[in-house]
Motif scaffolding. Structure first.
Motif, mmCIF file in Angstrom:
data_model
loop_
_atom_site.group_PDB
_atom_site.id
_atom_site.type_symbol
_atom_site.label_atom_id
_atom_site.label_comp_id
_atom_site.label_asym_id
_atom_site.label_seq_id
_atom_site.Cartn_x
_atom_site.Cartn_y
_atom_site.Cartn_z
ATOM 1 N N UNK A 32 7.940 15.779 18.709
ATOM 2 C CA UNK A 32 7.797 17.113 18.110
ATOM 3 C C UNK A 32 8.807 17.273 16.980
ATOM 4 N N UNK A 33 10.041 16.843 17.235
ATOM 5 C CA UNK A 33 11.075 16.947 16.205
ATOM 6 C C UNK A 33 10.786 16.039 15.013
ATOM 7 N N UNK A 34 10.301 14.821 15.254
ATOM 8 C CA UNK A 34 10.023 13.914 14.139
ATOM 9 C C UNK A 34 8.983 14.504 13.187
ATOM 10 N N UNK A 35 7.926 15.047 13.750
ATOM 11 C CA UNK A 35 6.889 15.634 12.898
ATOM 12 C C UNK A 35 7.423 16.879 12.199
ATOM 13 N N UNK A 36 8.158 17.712 12.922
ATOM 14 C CA UNK A 36 8.696 18.946 12.342
ATOM 15 C C UNK A 36 9.684 18.621 11.219
ATOM 16 N N UNK A 160 2.973 14.620 21.482
ATOM 17 C CA UNK A 160 3.972 15.359 20.726
ATOM 18 C C UNK A 160 3.528 15.822 19.355
ATOM 19 N N UNK A 161 2.952 14.954 18.508
ATOM 20 C CA UNK A 161 2.548 15.401 17.171
ATOM 21 C C UNK A 161 1.488 16.488 17.175
ATOM 22 N N UNK A 263 -2.596 15.848 13.605
ATOM 23 C CA UNK A 263 -3.767 15.062 14.015
ATOM 24 C C UNK A 263 -3.631 13.612 13.572
ATOM 25 N N UNK A 264 -3.174 13.384 12.358
ATOM 26 C CA UNK A 264 -3.001 12.012 11.871
ATOM 27 C C UNK A 264 -1.978 11.253 12.714
ATOM 28 N N UNK A 265 -0.865 11.895 13.007
ATOM 29 C CA UNK A 265 0.172 11.250 13.816
ATOM 30 C C UNK A 265 -0.315 10.995 15.238
#
Length: 425
Positions: A32-36, A160-161, A263-265
């Motif tokens: 979640x943090x990586x995408x954010x 997560x993503x 969605x991509x991740x």
């Protein structure tokens, strides 16, 4: 049914159960943090180059500290080390949350906190990988534990993503960082609840530099380990850098938003999860070198095709293939290395595995960001895929030697984790 039970056999160990579920919660927060964080950088800058720079800064510290951290990790209890690294990572995420929710976050602070996370990862990665042997009492289950750990990481990468995309659209990036910071409670609690047998830590008979040289000499003299680490280094440099460009694909190529990025991740994570699950069914390392060749080819082909895609459904399908090949490469490399390295060199050799990722990846991110700034993200991933294909051809030429230098299949069938120190070139 028997085959299914075999795939989960490492979970019969209580300590590994605790780690599996605690780490699972924490890893969802991590993704979640990586995408954010990636979306936050894109929202603030709209620059592929700056996305690459942030990715570089987040991993270059791991590269610089990696081998030294591996030698140092062998000198202290793994659980104590992991408690410190997980607590430090929680503080890093909560700091991101406080700055973002107070609307004081800027690019310099993101870079500084990303670099701090890189320092933490330099010690956490070899400590976490080498800690698996303490959580699994039966050494024959080690390969399955590695595969299950990979399945866990990629299950989180799938879940997560998707959560992150929805959360960013609904409440913003700051709440994502806050959720991640809280998620570390689960893994810290699981580590504290473990009942471990006393294990002798590796006390220095020689200086730190001599230990580093001994670990490097082992890597250099083992043909399978040397070859798979070289291939993994190329994949980390050229194959994994597509992740830093996903915000560009989501916003500029596919004309979407943070949910599109999610969605991509998640599509990439779904392929990686399928890869990890498939590896849980294997009983030994024979056949893995050939599987690594196939995985590299799948990764290369997926990246090349992704560069030509302008449809969300097609990009997601291709990213599923890319995620499958990417995670097969990482997990197979880890399994081969862990299976062949002796216990007294485990953390040091695994630090070179971590360095192959954390060392090559930042330069790959920087290269991808700079190149995408000049020629665009689609052409960049096509070029990266072509480089991975060239690496697959190099590895294919060495494959017969690699397979011949592995321990005898009969021993492997019984779970033997013999050490190979072939000096064949």
């Amino acid at each position: 049914m028997t085959r299914f039970s075999h795939a989960w056999r490492a979970l019969r160990h209580r300590n590994f159960q605790l780690f599996f579920f605690g780490q699972g919660i924490s890893l969802i927060g991590t993704w979640i943090t990586r995408i954010a964080a990636t979306w936050l950088v894109y929202r603030l800058t709209h620059s592929a180059l700056l996305l690459g720079i942030v990715g570089f800064c987040g991993q270059i510290t791991s590269f610089l500290l990696g081998p030294l951290a591996g030698a140092w990790v062998e000198r202290m209890p793994r659980r104590k080390l992991l408690l410190w690294t997980q607590a430090a990572a929680a503080v890093q995420s909560l700091s991101l949350a406080a700055l973002t929710l107070s609307h004081r976050i800027n690019l310099i602070e993101i870079i500084a906190l990303s670099a701090l996370q890189g320092v933490i990862n330099a010690f956490d990665a070899p400590g976490r990988h080498s800690f698996l042997i303490q959580m699994v009492d039966d050494r024959e289950d080690l390969g399955n534990a590695i595969a299950l750990n990979s399945a866990l990481a990629n299950g989180a990468r799938f879940i997560g993503p998707a959560f992150a995309g929805v959360l960013i659209a609904a409440v913003g990036e700051g709440w994502c960082f806050l959720i991640d910071g809280a998620s570390y409670i689960a893994v810290i609690a699981s580590l504290a609840m473990m009942q471990l047998r006393p294990m002798e830590t590796h006390r220095a008979r020689a200086g730190m530099l001599a230990q580093l040289r001994e670990g490097w000499d082992f890597v250099r003299s083992s043909l399978p380990i040397r070859s798979v680490l070289l291939l993994f280094c190329v994949l980390s440099l050229m194959g994994y850098s597509f992740t830093v460009l996903l915000p560009i694909f989501a916003a500029q190529v596919l004309h979407g938003d943070a949910r599109t990025l999610g969605w991509l991740s998640s599509a990439s994570g779904a392929g990686a999860l399928a890869s990890a699950i498939s590896l849980t069914l294997r009983k030994g390392i024979h056949g893995l070198p050939r599987a690594l060749q196939i995985a590299t080819t799948v990764l290369a082909g997926g990246l090349i095709a992704l560069g030509f895609s302008h449809a969300l459904w097609l990009s997601m399908a291709l990213l599923t293939c890319v995620g499958f090949g990417m995670m097969q490469g990482a997990t197979i490399t880890n399994t081969i290395v862990q299976s062949l390295v002796p216990e007294d060199k485990r953390a040091r050799v695994l630090s070179y595995y971590a360095t192959a990722f954390f060392g090559a990846a930042p330069f790959g991110n920087l290269f991808a960001g700079a190149l995408a700034h000049r020629i665009g993200a689609p052409h960049t991933v096509i070029l990266c895929g072509a480089c991975c294909l060239a690496a697959a051809l190099w590895y294919t030429a060495r494959l017969p030697q690699i397979q011949a230098s592995l321990p005898a299949p009969a021993g492997d069938a019984h779970g033997s984790l013999s050490v190979s120190t072939s000096t064949a070139r």
